[in-house]
Design an enzyme around this catalytic site. Structure first.
Site, mmCIF file in Angstrom:
data_model
loop_
_atom_site.group_PDB
_atom_site.id
_atom_site.type_symbol
_atom_site.label_atom_id
_atom_site.label_comp_id
_atom_site.label_asym_id
_atom_site.label_seq_id
_atom_site.Cartn_x
_atom_site.Cartn_y
_atom_site.Cartn_z
ATOM 1 N N ASP A 11 0.624 -0.922 3.083
ATOM 2 C CA ASP A 11 -0.708 -0.382 2.843
ATOM 3 C C ASP A 11 -1.702 -1.425 3.349
ATOM 4 O O ASP A 11 -1.354 -2.597 3.534
ATOM 5 C CB ASP A 11 -0.884 -0.140 1.337
ATOM 6 C CG ASP A 11 -2.316 0.141 0.972
ATOM 7 O OD1 ASP A 11 -2.885 1.111 1.499
ATOM 8 O OD2 ASP A 11 -2.876 -0.633 0.165
ATOM 9 N N ASP A 13 -5.811 -1.617 2.516
ATOM 10 C CA ASP A 13 -6.800 -2.033 1.513
ATOM 11 C C ASP A 13 -6.124 -2.325 0.178
ATOM 12 O O ASP A 13 -5.448 -1.466 -0.388
ATOM 13 C CB ASP A 13 -7.858 -0.948 1.319
ATOM 14 C CG ASP A 13 -8.688 -0.710 2.568
ATOM 15 O OD1 ASP A 13 -8.988 -1.690 3.262
ATOM 16 O OD2 ASP A 13 -9.032 0.455 2.844
ATOM 17 N N ASP A 172 -0.232 -1.443 -3.231
ATOM 18 C CA ASP A 172 -0.839 -1.891 -4.484
ATOM 19 C C ASP A 172 -1.229 -0.758 -5.422
ATOM 20 O O ASP A 172 -1.777 -1.024 -6.496
ATOM 21 C CB ASP A 172 -2.099 -2.717 -4.181
ATOM 22 C CG ASP A 172 -3.225 -1.850 -3.625
ATOM 23 O OD1 ASP A 172 -4.288 -1.755 -4.273
ATOM 24 O OD2 ASP A 172 -3.038 -1.260 -2.545
#
Length: 230
Positions: A11, A13, A172
């Site tokens: 991922d 961001d 995240d």
């Protein structure tokens, strides 16, 4: 590790890049432009990982579709303008570059990105940090339905020519973990992003890292466990 190709998909961001200040600032500008009360920082960051239209819909589900479309455009305009400000930066998380460099030097390992950003936004971010050379596949909200739908990761797997079982998704948010599980990949969480560790584990994270230094050892253990013995 066996000779089969492995794919590690990141991922962006909240995992590779700390973009929270830009995201919150752009959302605040978008809401102000339409004379709407800004949302709490924690609420805005909770939707990081979704494609922008899905994020807006999640934040203001009571607002009519045409109004949400206007907010989406306002956010894009604000983000573009805010990039020009020296006081708003999107730094790499500590250890991210070293971890990417370490994986880049390993035979049989490919890397990719799967993000809620647009292709333009992702390529700008990778260019700003000089990361483009590391990745063989870049999947964004322009290419597939929003996370946690698995198509974004499935596209990465097809482009890399690997098997889902040989794929690890590093992210995240719960959206990342759910996407990985739905695609048949291993979900590896990080605790420096926007969703709590307990949330990541409940969503399917096999392990949650506390620092990028732990990434390569975690992958080594995972792949060693999969290798045939004897």
């Amino acid at each position: 590790m066996s000779d089969r190709l492995k794919l590690v998909v990141f991922d962006c961001d909240g995992t590779l890049i700390d973009s929270q200040h830009m995201i919150v600032a752009a959302m605040t500008h978008a809401f102000a432009r339409h004379e709407m009360e800004p949302l709490p920082r924690e609420q805005v960051l909770s939707i990081v990982g979704l494609s922008l239209d899905e994020a807006i819909a999640t934040l203001v589900p009571h607002v009519e579709l045409s109004r949400r479309d206007e907010l989406t455009l306002a956010y894009k305009d604000a983000f573009f303008e805010l990039r020009k400000r020296a006081d708003l930066v999107e730094p790499l998380f500590e250890g991210a570059r070293a971890a990417l460099e370490g994986l880049y030097g390993i035979d049989h390992v490919l890397m990719g990105v799967a993000t809620g950003k647009s292709q333009r936004g992702l390529r700008h971010a990778l260019e700003a940090h000089g990361l483009g050379r590391y990745f063989v596949t870049l999947q964004t909200a322009d290419d597939a339905p929003s996370k946690p739908h698995p198509e974004m990761l499935r596209r990465a797997i097809r482009e890399a020519g690997v098997e889902p079982a040989d794929t690890v998704l590093v992210g995240d948010t719960t959206y990342d973990m759910e996407m990985a599980r739905a695609a048949g990949a291993y979900a590896l969480g990080v605790d420096w992003g926007y969703h709590e560790t307990d949330m990541l584990k409940r969503a399917g994270a096999g392990k949650v890292l506390t620092h990028f230094d732990e990434l390569l050892p975690a992958l080594d253990r995972l792949w060693a466990a999969e290798a045939p013995t004897g």
